[in-house]
Design an enzyme around this catalytic site. Sequence first.
Site, PDB file in Angstrom:
ATOM      1  N   GLY A  17      -4.217  -4.216  -5.794  1.00  0.00           N
ATOM      2  CA  GLY A  17      -3.896  -2.751  -5.421  1.00  0.00           C
ATOM      3  C   GLY A  17      -3.608  -1.999  -6.644  1.00  0.00           C
ATOM      4  N   THR A  48       2.261  -4.542 -10.573  1.00  0.00           N
ATOM      5  CA  THR A  48       2.286  -4.630  -9.151  1.00  0.00           C
ATOM      6  C   THR A  48       3.332  -3.729  -8.653  1.00  0.00           C
ATOM      7  OG1 THR A  48       2.417  -5.818  -6.967  1.00  0.00           O
ATOM      8  CG2 THR A  48       3.348  -7.176  -8.979  1.00  0.00           C
ATOM      9  N   ASP A 100       4.486  -4.236  -5.787  1.00  0.00           N
ATOM     10  CA  ASP A 100       5.340  -5.167  -5.071  1.00  0.00           C
ATOM     11  C   ASP A 100       6.347  -5.880  -5.792  1.00  0.00           C
ATOM     12  OD1 ASP A 100       3.594  -4.865  -2.997  1.00  0.00           O
ATOM     13  OD2 ASP A 100       2.490  -6.718  -3.183  1.00  0.00           O
ATOM     14  N   ARG A 142       3.930  -6.869   0.716  1.00  0.00           N
ATOM     15  CA  ARG A 142       3.427  -7.834   1.740  1.00  0.00           C
ATOM     16  C   ARG A 142       4.576  -8.868   2.364  1.00  0.00           C
ATOM     17  NH1 ARG A 142      -0.858  -9.010  -1.029  1.00  0.00           N
ATOM     18  NH2 ARG A 142      -2.370  -7.259  -0.100  1.00  0.00           N
ATOM     19  N   LEU A 184      -0.057   6.339  -0.580  1.00  0.00           N
ATOM     20  CA  LEU A 184       0.849   7.665  -1.147  1.00  0.00           C
ATOM     21  C   LEU A 184       1.883   7.076  -2.505  1.00  0.00           C
ATOM     22  CD1 LEU A 184       1.203   9.976   1.618  1.00  0.00           C
ATOM     23  CD2 LEU A 184      -0.344  10.133  -0.461  1.00  0.00           C
ATOM     24  N   GLN A 185       2.311   6.032  -2.025  1.00  0.00           N
ATOM     25  CA  GLN A 185       3.387   5.344  -2.834  1.00  0.00           C
ATOM     26  C   GLN A 185       3.114   4.737  -3.958  1.00  0.00           C
ATOM     27  OE1 GLN A 185       5.236   2.133  -0.308  1.00  0.00           O
ATOM     28  NE2 GLN A 185       3.341   2.416   0.953  1.00  0.00           N
ATOM     29  N   ARG A 186       1.715   4.326  -4.176  1.00  0.00           N
ATOM     30  CA  ARG A 186       1.340   3.500  -5.240  1.00  0.00           C
ATOM     31  C   ARG A 186       0.601   4.592  -6.139  1.00  0.00           C
ATOM     32  NH1 ARG A 186      -2.555  -0.604  -2.191  1.00  0.00           N
ATOM     33  NH2 ARG A 186      -4.617   0.445  -2.139  1.00  0.00           N
TER      34      ARG A 186
HETATM   35  O1  F6P Z   1      -0.689  -5.835  -3.654  1.00  0.00           O
HETATM   36  C1  F6P Z   1      -0.129  -4.332  -3.698  1.00  0.00           C
HETATM   37  C2  F6P Z   1      -0.223  -3.948  -2.415  1.00  0.00           C
HETATM   38  O2  F6P Z   1      -0.195  -2.324  -2.548  1.00  0.00           O
HETATM   39  C3  F6P Z   1       0.801  -4.538  -1.127  1.00  0.00           C
HETATM   40  O3  F6P Z   1       2.054  -3.992  -1.368  1.00  0.00           O
HETATM   41  C4  F6P Z   1      -0.216  -4.275   0.122  1.00  0.00           C
HETATM   42  O4  F6P Z   1       0.340  -4.888   1.058  1.00  0.00           O
HETATM   43  C5  F6P Z   1      -1.481  -4.445  -0.448  1.00  0.00           C
HETATM   44  O5  F6P Z   1      -1.714  -4.073  -1.802  1.00  0.00           O
HETATM   45  C6  F6P Z   1      -2.315  -3.294   0.329  1.00  0.00           C
HETATM   46  O6  F6P Z   1      -3.414  -3.801   0.025  1.00  0.00           O
HETATM   47  P1  F6P Z   1      -4.989  -2.752   0.397  1.00  0.00           P
HETATM   48  O7  F6P Z   1      -5.134  -1.851  -0.827  1.00  0.00           O
HETATM   49  O8  F6P Z   1      -6.081  -3.840  -0.082  1.00  0.00           O
HETATM   50  O9  F6P Z   1      -4.784  -2.230   1.734  1.00  0.00           O
END
Ligand code: F6P
Length: 409
Positions: free
Chosen positions: A12, A141, A143, A191, A301-303
């Site tokens: 991600g 990450t 996370d 997650r 949005l948060q990432r």
């Molecule tokens: O691993 C980072 C992350 O942003 C998690 O927080 C989230 O559950 C996951 O990726 C979402 O994955 P994807 O972008 O594949 O939906």
Amino acid sequence: MKGNIVVGQSGGPTAVINSSVAGVYAAAKKLGVKKVYGMVHGIQGFLQDNLCDLDEYLADETGVELLKRTPSAFLGSCRFKMPKIEGHEEVYEKVFEIMEKHDIECLFYAGGNDSMDTVKMLSDYAAAHNKPQRFMGVPKTIDNDLPITDHCPGYGSAAKYIAASLKEIIRDNESFGVEKPTVCLVEIMGRHAGWLTAAAALAKGEDCSGVDAIYLPEVTFDVDKFMAKVKDLAATKHSVVIAVSEGVSLADGRFVCELADADKKVDAFGHKQLSGTAAYLASLVAAETGLKTRAVEFSTLQRAATHLASLTDINEAFQVGYDAVVAAEEGKTGMMITLDRNGDDPYQCGTSAYDIHAIANVERPVPAEWITEDGCGLNEGYEKYARPLIMGELQPLFVNGLPRHLVRK
Ligand code: F6P
């Protein structure tokens, strides 16, 4: 280093993963590395010999400054699991064949738990087959669940966005409700670990009353207790805002979002795609209480919010990329760069290199001692840990009223 290097991004994206690529590039140039290749779409693209030359984008300072302000994975990402070595040697041989073809001495991989598994598998294969190529992990990450390292680049910026957005949501939600309150449920990523959802605690301050409850995946979710809590809050408040992790699960192991949709898609690592927790709980509250509800899912949005990234995070993301190259130059391989906190007042953080075997596939939860006794809040231990990570800002470069990004051709 006599040969070239390659850097890849995986998993991600975050608001600052590109800053790590900038750090790798800067160190390589400083050390006189001839060519810095970028993997297009991580190891999956690399296996198809899909590379780019970073000089094309970063040779001048504007490119580096734009890259630091560009969200998502500039090089493209992937969620690709390296197969187990036995019976799949050809996949590993292919990686080394491509490395030899481009005279690549060292591979740098920026990612989280799953991506560090790729670094582990490749460095193990190299060791078992006497291959000279080196492999280094660069932590990333939102996370924040990699072990050993104090925190992970990407987390501080996502936490800053979450806390800032919650302040805005709380203001909005408080503006109505002379009679009955609106119950707003905000779903936050992460997650299995609740680090990101914990960032909701940072919203509270002199100008903000903060969220009313925080539900982390570390605490088993009980629907009846949750409903009782909402009713209690609604009886005394004219606004209720609750942060809930996408990963909250029931005593039987099912994710809460699976109650609404049992048929969740699974990625290459077997992770279920989680979403819909806030929407499900909001519908439950509305049905049981008749109150007005809202469900907000921060989702990508948060990432991706580089416009509100933490400068501390950007600088540290750059540093781990830089120091990974320095460590490889010293001959290190099969390691990940960790962030080592040396002090809180003032906040100080250094780096070191750590054995990838202790890191790959291990998830670090929020420590139980930072979770309040009722299971739906964080104490000052968390605040002390997290506050320094969200400090500082880097102004975007605005063009036509919007932040400018660096785009791969
Ligand atoms: O691993 C980072 C992350 O942003 C998690 O927080 C989230 O559950 C996951 O990726 C979402 O994955 P994807 O972008 O594949 O939906």
